[in-house]
Enzyme design. Structure first.
Site, PDB file in Angstrom:
ATOM      1  N   GLY A   1      -3.233 -15.791 -23.757  1.00  0.00           N
ATOM      2  CA  GLY A   1      -2.151 -15.426 -22.860  1.00  0.00           C
ATOM      3  C   GLY A   1      -2.532 -15.691 -21.415  1.00  0.00           C
TER       4      GLY A   1
ATOM      5  N   GLN B   1      -2.298 -14.560 -12.403  1.00  0.00           N
ATOM      6  CA  GLN B   1      -3.496 -15.363 -12.603  1.00  0.00           C
ATOM      7  C   GLN B   1      -3.350 -16.761 -12.008  1.00  0.00           C
ATOM      8  OE1 GLN B   1      -3.654 -14.128 -16.955  1.00  0.00           O
ATOM      9  NE2 GLN B   1      -5.832 -14.463 -16.481  1.00  0.00           N
TER      10      GLN B   1
ATOM     11  N   CYS C   1     -10.877 -12.786 -20.917  1.00  0.00           N
ATOM     12  CA  CYS C   1      -9.839 -13.034 -19.917  1.00  0.00           C
ATOM     13  C   CYS C   1     -10.156 -14.344 -19.205  1.00  0.00           C
ATOM     14  CB  CYS C   1      -9.793 -11.878 -18.919  1.00  0.00           C
ATOM     15  SG  CYS C   1      -8.555 -12.063 -17.633  1.00  0.00           S
ATOM     16  N   LEU C   2      -9.146 -15.169 -19.024  1.00  0.00           N
ATOM     17  CA  LEU C   2      -9.347 -16.442 -18.327  1.00  0.00           C
ATOM     18  C   LEU C   2      -9.742 -16.237 -16.869  1.00  0.00           C
ATOM     19  CD1 LEU C   2      -6.381 -18.462 -19.851  1.00  0.00           C
ATOM     20  CD2 LEU C   2      -8.822 -18.703 -20.381  1.00  0.00           C
TER      21      LEU C   2
ATOM     22  N   HIS D   1      -2.585  -6.825 -22.805  1.00  0.00           N
ATOM     23  CA  HIS D   1      -3.485  -7.427 -21.829  1.00  0.00           C
ATOM     24  C   HIS D   1      -2.685  -8.100 -20.708  1.00  0.00           C
ATOM     25  CE1 HIS D   1      -7.323  -9.663 -20.787  1.00  0.00           C
ATOM     26  NE2 HIS D   1      -6.415 -10.417 -20.183  1.00  0.00           N
ATOM     27  N   GLU D   2      -1.686  -8.896 -21.081  1.00  0.00           N
ATOM     28  CA  GLU D   2      -0.899  -9.612 -20.078  1.00  0.00           C
ATOM     29  C   GLU D   2      -0.024  -8.660 -19.264  1.00  0.00           C
ATOM     30  OE1 GLU D   2      -1.952 -12.477 -19.419  1.00  0.00           O
ATOM     31  OE2 GLU D   2      -3.095 -12.605 -21.268  1.00  0.00           O
TER      32      GLU D   2
ATOM     33  N   HIS E   1      -2.064  -7.215 -16.604  1.00  0.00           N
ATOM     34  CA  HIS E   1      -2.178  -8.130 -15.461  1.00  0.00           C
ATOM     35  C   HIS E   1      -0.999  -7.950 -14.502  1.00  0.00           C
ATOM     36  CE1 HIS E   1      -5.656 -10.698 -15.834  1.00  0.00           C
ATOM     37  NE2 HIS E   1      -5.393 -10.966 -17.101  1.00  0.00           N
TER      38      HIS E   1
END
Length: 178
Positions: A46, A51, A92-93, A134-135, A138
């Site tokens: 995701g 981000q 996480c990216l 998770h997203e 963010h």
């Protein structure tokens, strides 16, 4: 194809609550496309708009997580149908190379809109539930490291400071509202 750079932990945009999308237009469609293409390039589960440095409540998820039916969500509202929890590895990216067991709810219902402004719903368990939470975190300015116990957070900070990509910005730990 538009692949954009991903903001890394320490960037202030990752700690700000994103604003709701009010206009469903070509600019929003381009943002969703950028999220999808950047996510595909990085082979992630995701990716949220903050981000990419965009403070809007939009995220993309890997199409396989939702059986290809919906690969993005705009202005998500997350609810939980039960109290069941899961604990498993998460990355996480925006924090490359770091994977930690993270406790999340096992099941999720997320409502919101697609890129055309149509109401949609994601009902998920397991990895899909983890990804949606998770997203959505963010979008609230929360990172998965905020869900760790203080000892793990301290060890993580030491790991981050040693990482070649980390530029020694201050990393603040927050509490998730979910």
């Amino acid at each position: 194809m538009t692949v954009l750079p991903i903001r890394l932990v320490g960037d202030p945009v990752l700690r700000q609550a994103a604003k709701p999308v009010e206009t469903f237009d070509a600019e929003l469609r381009q943002l969703v496309k950028d999220l999808q293409e950047t996510l595909a390039d990085r082979n992630g589960a995701g990716l949220a708009a903050p981000q990419l440095g965009v403070g809007l409540r939009v995220f993309a998820i890997h199409p396989k997580l939702s059986d290809g039916e919906l690969d993005h969500l705009i202005n998500p509202v997350v609810t939980f149908p039960d109290e069941e929890e899961q604990d498993g590895p998460e990355g996480c990216l925006s924090i490359p190379g770091v994977y930690l067991d993270t406790k999340r709810r096992a099941n999720v219902v997320a409502t919101g809109f697609n890129v055309h402004g149509d109401p949609v719903q994601i009902v998920g368990a397991g990895l899909l539930a983890r990804c949606v939470q998770h997203e959505t975190d963010h979008l609230d300015g929360v990172l998965f490291i905020d869900r760790q116990d203080p000892e793990r957070q301290q060890r993580l900070m030491e790991t981050l400071r040693a990482a070649a990509w980390f530029d020694d910005q201050e990393v603040v730990i927050k509490t998730s509202p979910h």
